[in-house]
Motif scaffolding. Structure first.
Motif, short mmCIF file in Angstrom:
data_model
loop_
_atom_site.label_atom_id
_atom_site.label_comp_id
_atom_site.label_asym_id
_atom_site.label_seq_id
_atom_site.Cartn_x
_atom_site.Cartn_y
_atom_site.Cartn_z
N LEU A 25 -6.44 -51.94 -10.28
CA LEU A 25 -7.58 -51.03 -10.37
C LEU A 25 -8.89 -51.81 -10.41
O LEU A 25 -9.89 -51.41 -9.80
CB LEU A 25 -7.45 -50.14 -11.62
CG LEU A 25 -6.37 -49.05 -11.54
CD1 LEU A 25 -6.17 -48.40 -12.91
CD2 LEU A 25 -6.75 -48.00 -10.50
N MET A 26 -8.89 -52.94 -11.11
CA MET A 26 -10.10 -53.78 -11.15
C MET A 26 -10.38 -54.40 -9.79
O MET A 26 -11.52 -54.40 -9.32
CB MET A 26 -9.94 -54.87 -12.22
CG MET A 26 -9.97 -54.35 -13.64
SD MET A 26 -10.07 -55.68 -14.89
CE MET A 26 -8.42 -56.36 -14.79
N SER A 27 -9.34 -54.92 -9.15
CA SER A 27 -9.52 -55.53 -7.83
C SER A 27 -10.02 -54.50 -6.82
O SER A 27 -10.99 -54.73 -6.09
CB SER A 27 -8.19 -56.10 -7.33
OG SER A 27 -7.82 -57.25 -8.04
N GLY A 28 -9.33 -53.36 -6.78
CA GLY A 28 -9.71 -52.33 -5.82
C GLY A 28 -11.10 -51.78 -6.06
O GLY A 28 -11.84 -51.50 -5.11
N GLY A 29 -11.46 -51.64 -7.33
CA GLY A 29 -12.79 -51.16 -7.66
C GLY A 29 -13.87 -52.11 -7.16
O GLY A 29 -14.92 -51.67 -6.64
N ALA A 30 -13.62 -53.40 -7.30
CA ALA A 30 -14.60 -54.39 -6.82
C ALA A 30 -14.71 -54.38 -5.30
O ALA A 30 -15.80 -54.46 -4.73
CB ALA A 30 -14.20 -55.79 -7.31
N VAL A 31 -13.57 -54.26 -4.62
CA VAL A 31 -13.57 -54.21 -3.15
C VAL A 31 -14.26 -52.95 -2.66
O VAL A 31 -15.07 -52.97 -1.72
CB VAL A 31 -12.12 -54.28 -2.61
CG1 VAL A 31 -12.07 -53.97 -1.12
CG2 VAL A 31 -11.52 -55.65 -2.89
N GLY A 289 -19.92 -71.18 0.15
CA GLY A 289 -21.01 -70.35 0.65
C GLY A 289 -20.63 -68.98 1.13
O GLY A 289 -21.45 -68.30 1.77
N ILE A 290 -19.41 -68.51 0.84
CA ILE A 290 -19.00 -67.17 1.24
C ILE A 290 -19.06 -66.28 -0.01
O ILE A 290 -18.22 -66.40 -0.90
CB ILE A 290 -17.57 -67.16 1.81
CG1 ILE A 290 -17.44 -68.11 2.99
CG2 ILE A 290 -17.18 -65.74 2.24
CD1 ILE A 290 -16.01 -68.29 3.50
N ASP A 291 -20.09 -65.42 -0.09
CA ASP A 291 -20.20 -64.58 -1.28
C ASP A 291 -19.16 -63.45 -1.23
O ASP A 291 -18.45 -63.27 -0.24
CB ASP A 291 -21.62 -64.03 -1.45
CG ASP A 291 -22.05 -63.07 -0.34
OD1 ASP A 291 -21.19 -62.46 0.31
OD2 ASP A 291 -23.28 -62.92 -0.14
N PHE A 292 -19.08 -62.69 -2.31
CA PHE A 292 -18.02 -61.70 -2.45
C PHE A 292 -18.05 -60.66 -1.33
O PHE A 292 -17.03 -60.32 -0.75
CB PHE A 292 -18.10 -61.01 -3.82
CG PHE A 292 -16.92 -60.14 -4.12
CD1 PHE A 292 -15.76 -60.67 -4.66
CD2 PHE A 292 -16.96 -58.78 -3.86
CE1 PHE A 292 -14.65 -59.86 -4.93
CE2 PHE A 292 -15.86 -57.96 -4.13
CZ PHE A 292 -14.71 -58.50 -4.67
N ASP A 293 -19.26 -60.16 -1.03
CA ASP A 293 -19.37 -59.13 0.01
C ASP A 293 -18.94 -59.67 1.37
O ASP A 293 -18.25 -58.98 2.13
CB ASP A 293 -20.81 -58.60 0.08
CG ASP A 293 -21.21 -57.85 -1.18
OD1 ASP A 293 -20.32 -57.32 -1.87
OD2 ASP A 293 -22.42 -57.80 -1.48
N ALA A 294 -19.32 -60.89 1.67
CA ALA A 294 -18.93 -61.49 2.94
C ALA A 294 -17.43 -61.75 2.98
O ALA A 294 -16.78 -61.58 4.02
CB ALA A 294 -19.69 -62.80 3.16
N LEU A 295 -16.87 -62.13 1.84
CA LEU A 295 -15.43 -62.37 1.75
C LEU A 295 -14.65 -61.08 2.02
O LEU A 295 -13.68 -61.08 2.80
CB LEU A 295 -15.08 -62.92 0.37
CG LEU A 295 -13.59 -63.05 0.04
CD1 LEU A 295 -12.92 -64.07 0.95
CD2 LEU A 295 -13.40 -63.43 -1.43
#
Length: 314
Positions: A25-31, A289-295
């Protein structure tokens, strides 16, 4: 960067019914939040609500799998999506099922000459003294088909072996023993054959357990890992070989121990790694240099037809 409309409708599948539900749930929420931020038509779905029919009703063009454990990381969801011709993130049916089964994963690695600690399956007929003689103490007792160190015990005395087995049985009918490697713990992430920098993990109590993985602010993640250039390259090559041996695709993570003599030992492969604030793949990506959104978008890109990973994982 891929235009948001090229993804169509994306459904992030998270939660589920496994023992790793809370982390999922935490992973999916962040994605989900990241994809929304990127302007993508996205919706979250918990299969615990209405199962596969509920997912089908959402008419996804592609699925971002953020499930951990059985029911989402073991090939079952992947098989359903294959039949529905819906592209999805991560490994295909075979690699997902194989990666979930730690015993069979290790058998593949051993057959290919990749280093992994001695292990064996356990059951009620196991001779505990003979087991201790074969593998040695300390040893690890853990469920075969669980993640996040759930049900895992480091056993240091013969008298504690049966109790540890019984504890693991609460999580899985299949339980294994594995030689314990005393030393440094590393994790290596792979995204489309690109090996990210290794992370050395130092847990506050010396054991990277569930609490240390997801909630402790005292767990240390060393990036760079402190390895020499030569050893970093050796670890990267070993991790990629282990990833490919299982047939993994898209993205994943390999966990490794290093003994006092400097030898690396493969523990397991994760085909749907965590994407929480404490998770390792985002940390390794950020280091280059790959931020979360780019990842998140890069992982989703693996579902596009032009990607090296086709929508079907044959």
């Amino acid at each position: 960067m891929t235009a948001p409309e090229q993804y169509g409708r994306v459904v992030v599948v998270y939660g589920g019914t496994s023992s790793e539900r809370d982390v999922s749930l935490m992973s999916g929420g962040a994605v989900l939040a990241s994809l929304e931020k990127n302007g993508i038509d996205v919706i979250g779905y918990d299969p615990a609500e209405a199962g596969l029919p509920g997912l089908i009703a959402l008419a996804p063009d592609r699925v971002f799998i953020a499930l951990h454990g059985r029911g989402g990381e073991d090939g079952t969801l992947q098989g359903a999506l294959e039949l529905l011709h819906i592209p999805y993130t991560g490994s295909g049916v075979m690699a997902s099922a194989l990666g979930m089964d730690k015993v069979r994963t290790k058998q593949v690695w051993s057959a290919l000459g990749l280093p992994t600690p001695q292990s064996e399956r356990l059951d009620a007929s196991t001779d505990w003294d003979a087991l201790a003689d074969r593998i040695g103490l300390p040893m690890v007792i853990k469920p075969v088909n669980e993640g996040s160190t759930l049900g895992l015990t480091i056993v240091r005395s013969r008298d504690a072996l049966k109790v540890a087995w019984e504890r693991s049985c609460h999580y899985d009918h299949a339980v294994m023993a594995e030689r314990f490697v005393e030393g440094e713990e590393y994790t290596v992430s792979v995204i489309e054959q690109q090996v990210l920098p290794a992370i050395r993990v130092e847990a506050p109590n010396g054991f990277y357990d569930y609490e240390a993985k997801y909630f402790s602010d005292e767990t240390r993640y060393l990036l760079p890992s402190g390895l020499s250039e030569h050893d970093e390259a050796e670890l990267a090559a070993l991790s990629l070989a282990a990833f490919n041996a299982v047939g993994c695709e898209g993205w994943g993570r390999v966990d490794i121990m290093r003994d006092a003599q400097g030898g690396f030992w493969l523990l397991e492969v994760n085909t749907s790694p965590g994407m929480t604030s404490h998770s390792l793949v985002p940390q390794a990506a950020a280091h280059i240099g790959i931020d979360f959104d780019a990842l998140v978008c890069r992982i989703l890109d693996t579902t596009l037809p032009a990607s090296s990973s086709s929508s079907l994982k044959a």
